[in-house]
Design an enzyme around this catalytic site. Structure first.
Site, short mmCIF file in Angstrom:
data_model
loop_
_atom_site.label_atom_id
_atom_site.label_comp_id
_atom_site.label_asym_id
_atom_site.label_seq_id
_atom_site.Cartn_x
_atom_site.Cartn_y
_atom_site.Cartn_z
N HIS A 200 -18.05 -16.71 38.90
CA HIS A 200 -18.23 -17.66 40.00
C HIS A 200 -18.73 -16.97 41.27
CE1 HIS A 200 -17.62 -21.58 41.88
NE2 HIS A 200 -17.10 -20.95 42.92
N ARG A 203 -22.30 -17.34 42.32
CA ARG A 203 -22.59 -18.50 43.19
C ARG A 203 -22.43 -18.10 44.65
NH1 ARG A 203 -22.64 -24.21 43.33
NH2 ARG A 203 -21.23 -25.20 44.81
#
Length: 250
Positions: A200, A203
């Site tokens: 993640h 991102r």
């Protein structure tokens, strides 16, 4: 969350769970757990009451009258330029060695160049990719809204070289079975010598470089698909640092 909520509320009638009762729980629980954990538990209780109202067991939701704790968002973890190159090289090496990881490089590049969540990338199908218009449209995101992101030159080259025989199916799967890249990504991080990093955070890397490139936070918000500017504000200091650097060069 239920393990914490049930000992306190489990044997009470719904009408006995008042705003004051929830406030007492909040005050008691924050002495034992972090404000973020307490907020998650309160969200669970709120959802339970929303279902109770929907099913006709309750008329009001007492959690709506309770103010949640304000959470300080941690600074985003993002990769430096040399780390990005090491990671991409490691992904390439793994993809060449193991057939089941053949799309690892493209998956990571998609995350780095679009900021899409892992679930959206692994579920990406060719009908969501428009190479002619150079854009990806995800029909449903975490916010339950469609989201469109542009395909830049680097990512276009990655997509252009993907096998075309799978068009109509998933972009990163030969047989339509969407796998998990957790183990292969962890191996790539180890080879690249990168620690304390999650998928993640790719991102966050995308968003951080947007901010450091001088884009305003509204642009970052739109490209990430954030409904609220609140989540985007964690990148504000990066944007401010860029502006200060730009002024110092005048």
């Amino acid at each position: 969350s239920l393990n914490a909520l049930l000992p306190v509320f489990g044997k009470r009638q719904l009408r006995e769970i008042t705003v004051r009762a929830v406030e007492d729980y909040k005050a008691m629980r924050v002495k034992e757990r972090s404000p973020r954990t307490v907020n998650i538990e309160l969200s669970c209780l709120r959802h339970i009451f929303n279902k109770a109202i929907l099913w006709g067991y309750a008329k009001e939701n007492p959690v709506r009258g309770v103010r949640f704790f304000r959470e300080a968002l941690p600074p985003p973890r993002f990769l430096k330029q040399d780390e990005i190159q090491r990671l991409v090289n490691a992904c390439t090496a793994i993809a060449e060695k193991y057939a089941q990881c053949r799309y690892l490089r493209q998956i990571v590049m998609t995350a780095l160049h679009t900021g899409l969540r892992k679930s959206n990338i692994l579920n990406l199908s060719w009908d969501q990719v428009d190479l002619k218009a150079r854009r990806i449209t995800v029909p449903t995101t975490k916010n339950h809204d469609p989201h469109t992101v542009p395909i830049d030159d680097a990512l276009f080259e990655e997509f252009k070289n993907l096998p075309t025989r799978f068009k109509g199916g998933y972009v990163f799967s030969d047989d339509g079975a969407r796998g998990n890249v957790r183990k292969s990504f962890a191996s790539a991080l180890k080879i690249a010598g990168i620690e304390n990093f999650r998928f993640h955070d790719l991102r966050h890397t995308f968003a951080s470089y947007l901010a450091m490139s001088g884009n305003n936070l509204r642009t970052v918000q739109d490209l990430l698909g954030h409904k609220s500017i609140t989540m985007t504000l964690r990148y504000a200091h990066l944007s401010e640092e860029h502006l200060a650097e730009a002024v110092s060069k005048m």
